[in-house]
Design an enzyme around this catalytic site. Structure first.
Site, mmCIF file in Angstrom:
data_model
loop_
_atom_site.group_PDB
_atom_site.id
_atom_site.type_symbol
_atom_site.label_atom_id
_atom_site.label_comp_id
_atom_site.label_asym_id
_atom_site.label_seq_id
_atom_site.Cartn_x
_atom_site.Cartn_y
_atom_site.Cartn_z
ATOM 1 N N TYR A 1 59.492 -73.918 9.256
ATOM 2 C CA TYR A 1 60.817 -74.634 8.750
ATOM 3 C C TYR A 1 60.125 -76.124 8.052
ATOM 4 O O TYR A 1 60.775 -76.475 6.932
ATOM 5 C CB TYR A 1 61.548 -74.679 9.988
ATOM 6 C CG TYR A 1 63.172 -75.145 9.320
ATOM 7 C CD1 TYR A 1 64.045 -74.330 9.308
ATOM 8 C CD2 TYR A 1 63.330 -76.483 9.328
ATOM 9 C CE1 TYR A 1 65.160 -74.655 8.681
ATOM 10 C CE2 TYR A 1 64.529 -77.014 8.717
ATOM 11 C CZ TYR A 1 65.497 -76.048 8.481
ATOM 12 O OH TYR A 1 66.839 -76.222 7.916
ATOM 13 N N LYS B 1 64.207 -73.165 1.595
ATOM 14 C CA LYS B 1 63.201 -73.174 0.879
ATOM 15 C C LYS B 1 63.021 -73.161 -0.552
ATOM 16 O O LYS B 1 62.104 -73.587 -1.184
ATOM 17 C CB LYS B 1 62.413 -71.617 1.305
ATOM 18 C CG LYS B 1 61.768 -71.553 2.668
ATOM 19 C CD LYS B 1 61.006 -72.720 3.057
ATOM 20 C CE LYS B 1 60.409 -72.765 4.674
ATOM 21 N NZ LYS B 1 60.484 -74.118 5.027
ATOM 22 N N TYR C 1 72.311 -73.620 13.359
ATOM 23 C CA TYR C 1 72.053 -72.122 12.665
ATOM 24 C C TYR C 1 72.575 -71.335 13.790
ATOM 25 O O TYR C 1 72.085 -71.114 14.945
ATOM 26 C CB TYR C 1 70.647 -71.645 12.167
ATOM 27 C CG TYR C 1 70.044 -72.428 11.276
ATOM 28 C CD1 TYR C 1 69.576 -73.436 11.242
ATOM 29 C CD2 TYR C 1 70.362 -71.726 9.842
ATOM 30 C CE1 TYR C 1 68.946 -74.409 10.160
ATOM 31 C CE2 TYR C 1 69.487 -72.489 8.708
ATOM 32 C CZ TYR C 1 68.935 -73.633 8.814
ATOM 33 O OH TYR C 1 68.128 -74.260 7.929
ATOM 34 N N HIS D 1 64.961 -85.797 10.375
ATOM 35 C CA HIS D 1 65.635 -84.778 11.538
ATOM 36 C C HIS D 1 64.242 -84.294 12.265
ATOM 37 O O HIS D 1 63.486 -83.384 11.352
ATOM 38 C CB HIS D 1 66.401 -83.587 10.852
ATOM 39 C CG HIS D 1 67.846 -83.911 10.562
ATOM 40 N ND1 HIS D 1 68.695 -83.181 10.435
ATOM 41 C CD2 HIS D 1 68.331 -85.281 10.624
ATOM 42 C CE1 HIS D 1 69.908 -83.676 10.298
ATOM 43 N NE2 HIS D 1 69.615 -85.165 10.262
ATOM 44 N N PRO E 1 69.147 -68.706 1.094
ATOM 45 C CA PRO E 1 69.262 -70.151 1.576
ATOM 46 C C PRO E 1 68.844 -70.293 2.903
ATOM 47 O O PRO E 1 68.759 -71.516 3.448
ATOM 48 C CB PRO E 1 70.653 -70.691 1.354
ATOM 49 C CG PRO E 1 71.603 -69.422 1.036
ATOM 50 C CD PRO E 1 70.710 -68.347 0.680
HETATM 51 P P1 RFL Z 1 67.555 -75.290 -11.314
HETATM 52 O O1 RFL Z 1 67.763 -76.253 -10.069
HETATM 53 O O2 RFL Z 1 68.353 -73.965 -11.357
HETATM 54 O O3 RFL Z 1 67.020 -76.131 -12.694
HETATM 55 C C1 RFL Z 1 66.846 -75.044 -13.913
HETATM 56 C C2 RFL Z 1 67.391 -75.957 -15.099
HETATM 57 O O4 RFL Z 1 67.236 -75.235 -16.151
HETATM 58 C C3 RFL Z 1 68.408 -75.361 -17.197
HETATM 59 N N1 RFL Z 1 68.291 -74.116 -17.734
HETATM 60 C C4 RFL Z 1 67.996 -74.363 -19.224
HETATM 61 N N2 RFL Z 1 67.471 -75.584 -19.930
HETATM 62 C C5 RFL Z 1 67.153 -74.992 -21.172
HETATM 63 N N3 RFL Z 1 67.209 -73.704 -21.901
HETATM 64 C C6 RFL Z 1 67.680 -72.732 -21.183
HETATM 65 N N4 RFL Z 1 67.992 -71.654 -21.771
HETATM 66 C C7 RFL Z 1 68.103 -73.066 -19.956
HETATM 67 N N5 RFL Z 1 68.664 -71.914 -18.889
HETATM 68 C C8 RFL Z 1 68.827 -72.793 -17.579
HETATM 69 C C9 RFL Z 1 69.335 -75.336 -16.045
HETATM 70 O O5 RFL Z 1 70.611 -75.841 -16.692
HETATM 71 C C10 RFL Z 1 69.035 -76.028 -14.960
HETATM 72 O O6 RFL Z 1 68.982 -77.808 -15.231
HETATM 73 O O7 RFL Z 1 66.066 -74.726 -10.773
HETATM 74 P P2 RFL Z 1 64.696 -75.361 -10.407
HETATM 75 O O8 RFL Z 1 64.478 -76.656 -11.145
HETATM 76 O O9 RFL Z 1 63.890 -74.142 -10.122
HETATM 77 O O10 RFL Z 1 65.253 -76.106 -8.584
HETATM 78 C C11 RFL Z 1 65.391 -74.888 -7.619
HETATM 79 C C12 RFL Z 1 66.530 -75.253 -6.705
HETATM 80 O O11 RFL Z 1 67.614 -75.999 -7.601
HETATM 81 C C13 RFL Z 1 67.147 -74.212 -5.940
HETATM 82 O O12 RFL Z 1 65.808 -73.328 -5.482
HETATM 83 C C14 RFL Z 1 67.631 -74.765 -4.389
HETATM 84 O O13 RFL Z 1 68.990 -75.540 -4.883
HETATM 85 C C15 RFL Z 1 68.048 -73.696 -3.677
HETATM 86 N N6 RFL Z 1 68.608 -74.105 -2.278
HETATM 87 C C16 RFL Z 1 67.956 -74.654 -1.586
HETATM 88 N N7 RFL Z 1 66.912 -75.076 -1.599
HETATM 89 C C17 RFL Z 1 66.175 -75.673 -0.423
HETATM 90 O O14 RFL Z 1 64.985 -75.867 -0.431
HETATM 91 N N8 RFL Z 1 66.841 -76.325 0.749
HETATM 92 C C18 RFL Z 1 67.975 -76.085 0.726
HETATM 93 O O15 RFL Z 1 68.712 -76.732 1.881
HETATM 94 C C19 RFL Z 1 68.725 -75.326 0.081
HETATM 95 N N9 RFL Z 1 69.941 -75.036 0.130
HETATM 96 C C20 RFL Z 1 69.986 -73.894 -2.176
HETATM 97 C C21 RFL Z 1 70.640 -74.372 -0.999
HETATM 98 C C22 RFL Z 1 70.809 -73.221 -3.210
HETATM 99 C C23 RFL Z 1 72.096 -72.969 -3.123
HETATM 100 N N10 RFL Z 1 72.792 -72.393 -4.317
HETATM 101 C C24 RFL Z 1 74.070 -72.604 -4.530
HETATM 102 C C25 RFL Z 1 72.145 -71.818 -5.095
HETATM 103 C C26 RFL Z 1 72.203 -74.318 -0.998
HETATM 104 C C27 RFL Z 1 72.584 -73.478 -2.002
HETATM 105 C C28 RFL Z 1 74.288 -73.243 -1.711
HETATM 106 C C1 PHB Z 2 72.606 -77.571 3.231
HETATM 107 O O1 PHB Z 2 72.461 -78.624 3.725
HETATM 108 O O2 PHB Z 2 73.068 -77.134 2.088
HETATM 109 C C2 PHB Z 2 71.765 -76.614 3.537
HETATM 110 C C3 PHB Z 2 70.822 -76.604 4.578
HETATM 111 C C4 PHB Z 2 69.947 -75.650 5.296
HETATM 112 C C5 PHB Z 2 70.146 -74.457 4.687
HETATM 113 C C6 PHB Z 2 70.774 -74.103 3.594
HETATM 114 C C7 PHB Z 2 71.603 -75.159 3.051
HETATM 115 O O3 PHB Z 2 69.326 -73.613 5.259
#
Ligand code: RFL
Ligand code: PHB
Length: 395
Positions: A390, A301, A205, A77, A297
């Protein structure tokens, strides 16, 4: 999975994107690690999360040989759109920064990481319970856990806490050392995934007087939409019909006229908050990713910060094993936090600019928000600053 070693160089707690990528980056630099994950692989792969990969994150994955599928199946994108007052503003990343982002689901990236871990022969112990750390600030750190009903212990040089928002490893940094900085936003995002074509080829957005909306996607027939909801909302408050009506009302007419709706295949409510836990190192323990910081979110980031943290940490650990000096390890916390806070700032700015805050009607804050957007719509410099953040600041 091969036998679980009793000793390794680095034990990584958490096998999400941060932990899995760290194991692979260490492996590429000749450092041995074992990853301990609480959940099953299917569970980890079942979490629908991030979708936007920064330019530099993409480059990191490519250099590590992890981008084959992302480059084939992800979507480049060159910009995003901001909607305000029934108008769309296209922020042209390519023209303003020469960079782009890649739309590629975290689920797919996680699958690529698992495949690479298996190919490299790295041990990832899943469904490990009761993980505990010992002698974190002494000379012989160890990690214990229960796997398949058997108590295990691995001794190591260093421990990486990559165990996400509910991190247990973080608790090994004493309260007397740890500082927490927090901001809670008084609303949530309601997210919906539907097997429908995205309403537009790039993200939108939207700032609307009734609240924020976001149009995102995973592929040509999988759309990801979000609308701002009230702090106490649950998914029960958001049946599909209400969701689609709300989304439509918050988009410019020219966009909503083209919106294709359909049954949701996944729905979630996610709170919006920022917090940072400092420092990222205590003794032989290092925190990375969501275990150390959370951003709302809005700026996309979270995953990208997990990637930049582990790039810094892998460099610091590999530097130690190559030279015997801890300089890189001593600098890790400050180096990572400097980038983290810039993303916290950008996520706060996006969140503040794009959402309706309770009590905001025609008051000072609403006027400022309107002015912020009018400035962006009229200033190429404003747009360049947004684009620069971004697509991701340099690592
Ligand atoms: P994770 O992915 O939560 O992984 C952590 C892992 O640790 C395990 N764990 C354990 N393992 C052993 N012993 C324990 N006691 C443990 N406790 C936990 C867990 O089971 C898990 O597998 O963290 P990590 O690796 O730091 O990664 C971070 C990302 O997952 C997170 O920041 C993103 O998903 C955030 N996020 C977004 N980030 C972006 O850069 N771009 C996006 O577009 C974006 N959109 C989002 C998002 C997060 C969202 N939600 C629901 C939180 C959209 C959403 C909706
Ligand atoms: C997503 O596609 O889930 C998404 C994209 C942009 C954001 C957050 C989530 O800022």
């Amino acid at each position: 999975m091969s036998e679980i070693a009793k000793k390794t160089q680095v034990v990584i707690v958490g096998g999400g994107p941060a932990g899995s990528l760290l194991a692979l980056l260490l492996h590429l630099q000749g450092v041995e690690s074992v990853v301990i994950e609480l959940r099953s692989r299917d569970h980890v792969l079942g979490r629908v999360r991030a979708g936007v990969i920064e330019y530099g994150s993409g480059a990191t994955l490519r250099e590590a040989g992890l981008a084959g599928r992302m480059d084939r199946e992800g979507f480049v994108h060159d910009g995003v759109n901001l909607a305000f007052n029934d108008q769309l503003l296209h922020i042209d990343f390519k023209r303003l920064t020469g960079k782009h982002v890649i739309i590629y689901g975290q689920t797919q990236l996680q699958r690529d990481l698992y495949d690479a871990i298996d190919t490299a022969g790295i041990t990832l112990v899943d469904e490990a319970e009761g993980v505990d750390l010992h002698d974190v600030d002494g000379g012989s750190p160890r990690v214990t856990f229960v796997h398949d009903g058997i108590e295990r212990e691995i001794s190591c040089d260093y421990i990486a806490g990559c165990d996400g928002v509910h991190s247990a490893t973080r608790d090994h940094i004493p309260d007397s050392v740890r500082q927490r900085f927090e901001r809670l936003y008084p609303f949530v995002w309601v997210g919906l995934l539907s097997e429908t074509p995205p309403v537009r080829d790039e993200l939108i957005y939207a700032n609307h007087p009734d609240g924020f909306a976001l149009c995102s996607m995973r592929n040509e027939n999988l759309s990801r939409y979000y609308v701002q909801g009230s702090a106490e909302d649950t998914t029960d408050d958001w049946p599909d019909d209400r969701f689609w009506e709300t989304l439509k009302a918050r988009l410019p007419r020219a966009v909503s006229d083209r919106l294709v709706t359909g049954p949701s295949v996944e729905k979630l409510v996610t709170p919006l908050r920022s917090w940072v836990s400092e420092p990222l190192r205590h003794g032989r323990l290092f925190l990375a990713g969501d275990a150390a910081h959370i951003v709302p979110p809005t700026g996309a980031k979270g995953l990208n910060l997990a990637i930049s943290d582990v790039v810094y940490l892998a460099d610091a650990l590999a530097g130690f094993y190559a030279t015997g000096h801890e300089t890189g390890l001593e600098e890790y916390s400050d180096r990572a936090l400097s980038r983290v806070w810039k993303a916290v700032r950008f996520s706060w700015w996006m969140t503040s600019t794009m959402h309706r805050f309770p009590g905001m009607s025609n008051d000072f804050d609403r006027r400022l928000q309107k002015t912020e957007l009018e400035y962006l719509f009229s200033s190429e410099n404003g747009q360049r600053s947004m684009a620069e953040n971004y697509v991701g600041l340099p690592l």
